[in-house]
Design a protein around this motif. Structure first.
Motif, PDB file in Angstrom:
ATOM      1  N   PRO A 111      42.232  32.373  28.017  1.00  0.00           N
ATOM      2  CA  PRO A 111      41.883  33.490  28.916  1.00  0.00           C
ATOM      3  C   PRO A 111      41.489  33.029  30.317  1.00  0.00           C
ATOM      4  N   CYS A 112      40.893  31.842  30.390  1.00  0.00           N
ATOM      5  CA  CYS A 112      40.486  31.286  31.677  1.00  0.00           C
ATOM      6  C   CYS A 112      41.706  31.081  32.577  1.00  0.00           C
ATOM      7  N   ARG A 113      42.745  30.462  32.016  1.00  0.00           N
ATOM      8  CA  ARG A 113      43.957  30.231  32.792  1.00  0.00           C
ATOM      9  C   ARG A 113      44.619  31.543  33.147  1.00  0.00           C
ATOM     10  N   ALA A 114      44.557  32.488  32.211  1.00  0.00           N
ATOM     11  CA  ALA A 114      45.176  33.787  32.488  1.00  0.00           C
ATOM     12  C   ALA A 114      44.492  34.457  33.662  1.00  0.00           C
ATOM     13  N   SER A 115      43.148  34.341  33.733  1.00  0.00           N
ATOM     14  CA  SER A 115      42.469  35.026  34.830  1.00  0.00           C
ATOM     15  C   SER A 115      42.683  34.283  36.147  1.00  0.00           C
ATOM     16  N   LEU A 116      42.875  32.958  36.091  1.00  0.00           N
ATOM     17  CA  LEU A 116      43.211  32.236  37.323  1.00  0.00           C
ATOM     18  C   LEU A 116      44.611  32.628  37.797  1.00  0.00           C
ATOM     19  N   LYS A 117      45.506  32.780  36.818  1.00  0.00           N
ATOM     20  CA  LYS A 117      46.877  33.151  37.150  1.00  0.00           C
ATOM     21  C   LYS A 117      46.926  34.535  37.776  1.00  0.00           C
TER      22      LYS A 117
ATOM     23  N   PHE B  88      37.965  26.722  45.133  1.00  0.00           N
ATOM     24  CA  PHE B  88      36.579  26.999  44.750  1.00  0.00           C
ATOM     25  C   PHE B  88      35.913  28.093  45.579  1.00  0.00           C
ATOM     26  N   HIS B  89      36.393  28.325  46.805  1.00  0.00           N
ATOM     27  CA  HIS B  89      35.799  29.406  47.594  1.00  0.00           C
ATOM     28  C   HIS B  89      36.441  30.754  47.282  1.00  0.00           C
ATOM     29  N   HIS B  90      37.694  30.763  46.880  1.00  0.00           N
ATOM     30  CA  HIS B  90      38.388  32.042  46.764  1.00  0.00           C
ATOM     31  C   HIS B  90      38.914  32.343  45.374  1.00  0.00           C
ATOM     32  N   VAL B  91      39.641  31.380  44.796  1.00  0.00           N
ATOM     33  CA  VAL B  91      40.298  31.679  43.523  1.00  0.00           C
ATOM     34  C   VAL B  91      39.292  31.754  42.380  1.00  0.00           C
ATOM     35  N   VAL B  92      38.430  30.749  42.271  1.00  0.00           N
ATOM     36  CA  VAL B  92      37.501  30.708  41.148  1.00  0.00           C
ATOM     37  C   VAL B  92      36.546  31.919  41.140  1.00  0.00           C
ATOM     38  N   PRO B  93      35.940  32.279  42.294  1.00  0.00           N
ATOM     39  CA  PRO B  93      35.074  33.462  42.239  1.00  0.00           C
ATOM     40  C   PRO B  93      35.814  34.717  41.771  1.00  0.00           C
ATOM     41  N   LEU B  94      37.086  34.838  42.144  1.00  0.00           N
ATOM     42  CA  LEU B  94      37.833  36.010  41.709  1.00  0.00           C
ATOM     43  C   LEU B  94      38.170  35.948  40.223  1.00  0.00           C
ATOM     44  N   ALA B  95      38.326  34.724  39.715  1.00  0.00           N
ATOM     45  CA  ALA B  95      38.687  34.582  38.299  1.00  0.00           C
ATOM     46  C   ALA B  95      37.455  34.570  37.406  1.00  0.00           C
TER      47      ALA B  95
ATOM     48  N   PRO C 271      34.967  36.734  36.525  1.00  0.00           N
ATOM     49  CA  PRO C 271      34.706  37.748  35.495  1.00  0.00           C
ATOM     50  C   PRO C 271      35.572  37.539  34.249  1.00  0.00           C
ATOM     51  N   GLY C 272      36.859  37.285  34.456  1.00  0.00           N
ATOM     52  CA  GLY C 272      37.742  37.051  33.313  1.00  0.00           C
ATOM     53  C   GLY C 272      37.335  35.814  32.549  1.00  0.00           C
ATOM     54  N   THR C 273      36.934  34.788  33.296  1.00  0.00           N
ATOM     55  CA  THR C 273      36.506  33.540  32.666  1.00  0.00           C
ATOM     56  C   THR C 273      35.281  33.770  31.791  1.00  0.00           C
ATOM     57  N   LEU C 274      34.293  34.486  32.360  1.00  0.00           N
ATOM     58  CA  LEU C 274      33.059  34.720  31.608  1.00  0.00           C
ATOM     59  C   LEU C 274      33.323  35.544  30.363  1.00  0.00           C
ATOM     60  N   SER C 275      34.119  36.609  30.507  1.00  0.00           N
ATOM     61  CA  SER C 275      34.314  37.448  29.328  1.00  0.00           C
ATOM     62  C   SER C 275      35.133  36.684  28.293  1.00  0.00           C
TER      63      SER C 275
ATOM     64  N   PHE D 243      24.939  41.249  16.783  1.00  0.00           N
ATOM     65  CA  PHE D 243      25.073  40.211  17.818  1.00  0.00           C
ATOM     66  C   PHE D 243      26.480  40.226  18.411  1.00  0.00           C
ATOM     67  N   LEU D 244      27.479  40.356  17.540  1.00  0.00           N
ATOM     68  CA  LEU D 244      28.863  40.350  18.019  1.00  0.00           C
ATOM     69  C   LEU D 244      29.106  41.536  18.944  1.00  0.00           C
ATOM     70  N   ILE D 245      28.577  42.710  18.545  1.00  0.00           N
ATOM     71  CA  ILE D 245      28.788  43.896  19.379  1.00  0.00           C
ATOM     72  C   ILE D 245      28.121  43.706  20.735  1.00  0.00           C
ATOM     73  N   VAL D 246      26.888  43.187  20.721  1.00  0.00           N
ATOM     74  CA  VAL D 246      26.184  42.963  21.987  1.00  0.00           C
ATOM     75  C   VAL D 246      26.982  42.004  22.871  1.00  0.00           C
ATOM     76  N   MET D 247      27.507  40.928  22.269  1.00  0.00           N
ATOM     77  CA  MET D 247      28.258  39.956  23.067  1.00  0.00           C
ATOM     78  C   MET D 247      29.532  40.573  23.644  1.00  0.00           C
ATOM     79  N   ASN D 248      30.218  41.367  22.829  1.00  0.00           N
ATOM     80  CA  ASN D 248      31.453  41.969  23.329  1.00  0.00           C
ATOM     81  C   ASN D 248      31.185  42.992  24.420  1.00  0.00           C
ATOM     82  N   ILE D 249      30.100  43.757  24.262  1.00  0.00           N
ATOM     83  CA  ILE D 249      29.745  44.721  25.307  1.00  0.00           C
ATOM     84  C   ILE D 249      29.422  43.971  26.591  1.00  0.00           C
ATOM     85  N   LEU D 250      28.692  42.866  26.449  1.00  0.00           N
ATOM     86  CA  LEU D 250      28.342  42.056  27.620  1.00  0.00           C
ATOM     87  C   LEU D 250      29.619  41.567  28.322  1.00  0.00           C
ATOM     88  N   ALA D 251      30.597  41.157  27.513  1.00  0.00           N
ATOM     89  CA  ALA D 251      31.852  40.662  28.093  1.00  0.00           C
ATOM     90  C   ALA D 251      32.542  41.755  28.903  1.00  0.00           C
TER      91      ALA D 251
END
Lengths: 253, 420
Positions: free
Chosen positions: B291-297, B319-326, B328-332, B400-408
């Motif tokens: 998912p990390c690569r997908a959000s960078l893509k 690091f200034h532009h692409v990573v900050p935009l990616a 949210p996808g990376t975190l989730s 716990f799983l529901i909380v984590m998924n909602i957080l994502a």
């Protein structure tokens, strides 16, 4: 006549096995607008992307030959592309402001080049750049709003302001008006007229009328070769080459 | 076929498709409802425990400590005699069998509960207090209505005499239901009334923490390098295929790998959250990288070009532009990967997390259990009381799983920036 700013000699560009430019020799004059015209896929964009080495980004792209800016070779693997791009700014076909505030869009370039040490200096650069891009009056009260929230024409002027912010010598414009309506286009053209007093401008365009309106010199590309270069008036009124004649009168393209 | 017939046919096809889609959703929801209902109806009673109100007399003759004793003195003192005395006084008995039957109504930890009462107030010598003592598992289940009391006596674990005492207690309002603090504070136990998920909770927490600390930086750096810096050639293609394959490898294989390398070769302590965390990190890595690569893509190339064109270096543009935009996808992606790791059982069984661990781990290198393994362990146990405990643990895991998924989802929506 102005001095020559950029000089290309026997420039060849390959995308993998496919050759995109064939021995392009073209001189661009300082503080003048040069328009590059030609049918789609003829290599105009490829050519201007050589001037700020944007083609480096494409893995399979290979460039041979020479491009000199002020007599210094830039197609040299030892050259620092970062400082080259500081001198040669670029505006793209589709407005591509950063998804940040208007202020941050402009201040980003000066910041990374260490041009605005203090907040005041940066403020000044932002104001100056926006004024030069004729956008200041429209956005001065909302500098903290996202740049992506502006209209298409405003976004493109924001991108021009962003290019100006690092105080380049050359500005490359790759069909800057193709995504804009006629009113926004007119504003950009007016702006180009104003900017040519300070910068050397190269503009790729599909609009003959635009080339006539904004440029002093025009180059006609076809299938990766430069067919004819000359003063804009001459190219459009009395071209030497039959192909140029056919293209500008709309018989092919 | 006329034009109108064709048009009707098209409309019918559309209606049919809508019907199929809706019925699929209804079927899926039905299964979810059955599952959740089953778990809740079985598990919710585990959050309460049955207690029996008894009168405790701190007889100075049965205990060697005095009023005002220090904590150490109380802890080392023997409360056994007082406990037996207290329990026996709660109902009249005639012989030793009946005495045993009476004592069996209470938890085996009755002595500790009385000691705790004395710890709270060390001036009780010579005084009488009323104390709620946890009931034994059988009485707990009986009181919750899970125990079939109409069976013949020889097929019951509860004797007729014990039933008589229970009914008497109920009549005199001595039996009550309290919040089951043991379920959250205790580790595992052979006695269902004392068993809790405290150890499993802490074990799972440490495991996931170690998994996050190892997997997140490695996965993010690997994705950024592969997506933004690595040349596109046969080697990187090969790596990409392998990452995708690794994400599909059955998790038990990672357990075998950990067993061989971490336990047999490196000799890390077995059954510990440390080993579990490393194993889960290995398993989660490819699941975060994808998912990390997908959000960078998904970040448009025009943003990179815009940054490069004002003279940003490759590093700065990334690091200034692409990573900050990616981000949210990376975190989730990371959170969803961790949620999967949290529910993973098979590799943990192989590295010895199935051990019976009573103590709550205080460091990641103490033997421990984890929530899904606890579910597995209790579902294998014969005692009736573990049925509700199993379901209640699943409820905790699911929440716990529901909380984590909602957080994502929340992170993705909150920080997602829109471009053109």
């Amino acid at each position: 006549m102005s001095d020559i700013k950029i000089k290309s000699k026997n420039l060849n560009v390959y995308y993998g096995d496919k050759q995109a430019l064939f021995d392009v020799n073209l001189d661009l004059n300082e503080k003048e607008v040069t328009a590059l015209i030609g049918p789609s896929g003829c290599g105009k964009s490829t050519f201007i992307r050589c001037i700020n080495r944007m083609n480096d980004v494409i893995d399979i792209c290979k460039v041979t030959g020479n491009i000199e800016i002020d007599g210094i070779e830039i197609n040299d693997s030892n050259l620092d592309v970062v400082s080259l791009r500081e001198r040669v700014g670029m505006v793209f076909q589709k407005p591509n402001p950063f998804p940040k505030s208007i202020y941050d869009n402009i201040s980003y370039g000066p910041k990374i080049h260490g041009k605005g040490e203090t907040k005041n200096e940066l403020d000044e650069i932002v104001e100056k750049s926006l004024k030069k891009a004729a956008l200041w009056e429209e956005v001065k009260d909302r500098l903290n709003e996202p740049g992506t929230g502006l209209s298409g024409g405003q976004q493109q002027r924001l991108c021009i302001a962003r290019a100006i912010s690092v105080n380049p010598e050359v500005i490359l414009m790759d069909e800057p008006c193709s995504a804009l309506d006629p009113i926004a286009t007119a504003k950009i053209e007016e702006l180009i007229d104003e900017l040519k007093k300070t910068y050397t401008i190269v503009i790729v365009t599909h609009s003959m009328a635009q080339a006539v309106r904004v440029s002093q010199k025009t180059g006609f590309f076809h299938l990766g070769k430069i067919i004819e270069v000359g003063k804009t008036e001459k190219i459009f009124k009395n071209p030497d080459n039959k192909m140029t004649q056919d293209y500008i009168t709309g018989r092919f393209g | 076929m006329t034009k109108e017939e064709r048009l009707k046919k098209r409309h019918r096809a559309e209606k049919r498709f809508r019907f199929y889609g809706l019925s699929s959703i209804v079927v899926a929801l039905l299964f979810v409802i059955i599952l959740v209902n089953n778990i809740f109806s079985k598990g919710s009673s585990a959050f309460m425990k049955t207690v029996i109100n008894v009168e405790v007399f701190f007889d100075p003759e049965l205990i060697e400590i005095k009023n005002g004793a220090t904590e150490d003195e109380i802890l080392s003192a023997d409360f056994f005699d007082i406990t037996i005395e207290t329990l026996l006084k709660s109902y009249p008995t005639k012989n030793i069998d009946e005495e045993d039957g009476l004592i069996d109504l209470f938890t085996t930890d009755a002595e500790i509960e009385i000691k705790k009462a004395f710890l709270d107030n060390n001036n009780l010598i010579g005084k009488k207090i009323n104390l709620e003592i946890t009931a034994s598992d059988d009485i707990d289940q009986l009181h919750k209505g899970n125990y079939p009391r109409d069976l013949p006596e020889d097929r019951r674990r509860i004797s007729n005499f014990q039933l008589e005492i229970y009914d008497n207690f109920v009549e005199s309002n001595k039996i009550d239901k309290n919040f089951n603090n043991y379920f959250f504070n205790n580790g595992d136990s052979r006695d269902p009334e004392l068993a809790g998920i405290g150890g499993a909770l802490v074990g799972s927490f440490y495991s996931i923490l170690i998994c996050l600390l190892l997997a997140f930086p490695v996965a993010v750096l690997a994705s950024i390098y592969l997506e933004e810096f690595a040349p596109k050639n046969k080697i990187t293609d090969f790596i990409e295929i392998n990452i995708n394959n690794l994400a599909a490898v059955p998790s038990i294989v990672y357990g075998l790998l950990a067993l061989q390398i971490l336990l047999a070769t490196i000799q890390l302590p077995r059954s510990t959250p440390l080993v579990a965390g490393i194993t889960l990190a290995l398993m989660t890595l490819p699941r975060i990288i994808i998912p990390c690569r997908a959000s960078l893509k998904a970040v448009p190339p025009s943003i990179r070009e815009g940054a490069l064109a004002v003279g940003a270096s490759k590093f700065q543009s990334v690091f200034h532009h692409v990573v900050p935009l990616a981000l949210p996808g990376t975190l989730s992606g990371t959170i969803i990967g961790l949620a999967q790791a949290l529910g993973e059982t098979a590799p943990l069984i192989l590295i010895g997390m199935v051990a019976f661990v009573v103590d709550i781990p205080s460091t990641p290198v103490d033997p421990s259990s984890s929530l899904p393994v606890q579910v597995y362990l209790w579902s294998e146990s014969a005692e009736r009381g573990f049925v509700e405990k199993t379901s209640a643990t699943i409820m905790m895991l699911l929440s716990f799983l529901i909380v984590m998924n909602i957080l994502a989802v929340y992170l993705r929506q909150k920080f997602e920036k829109r471009w053109n």
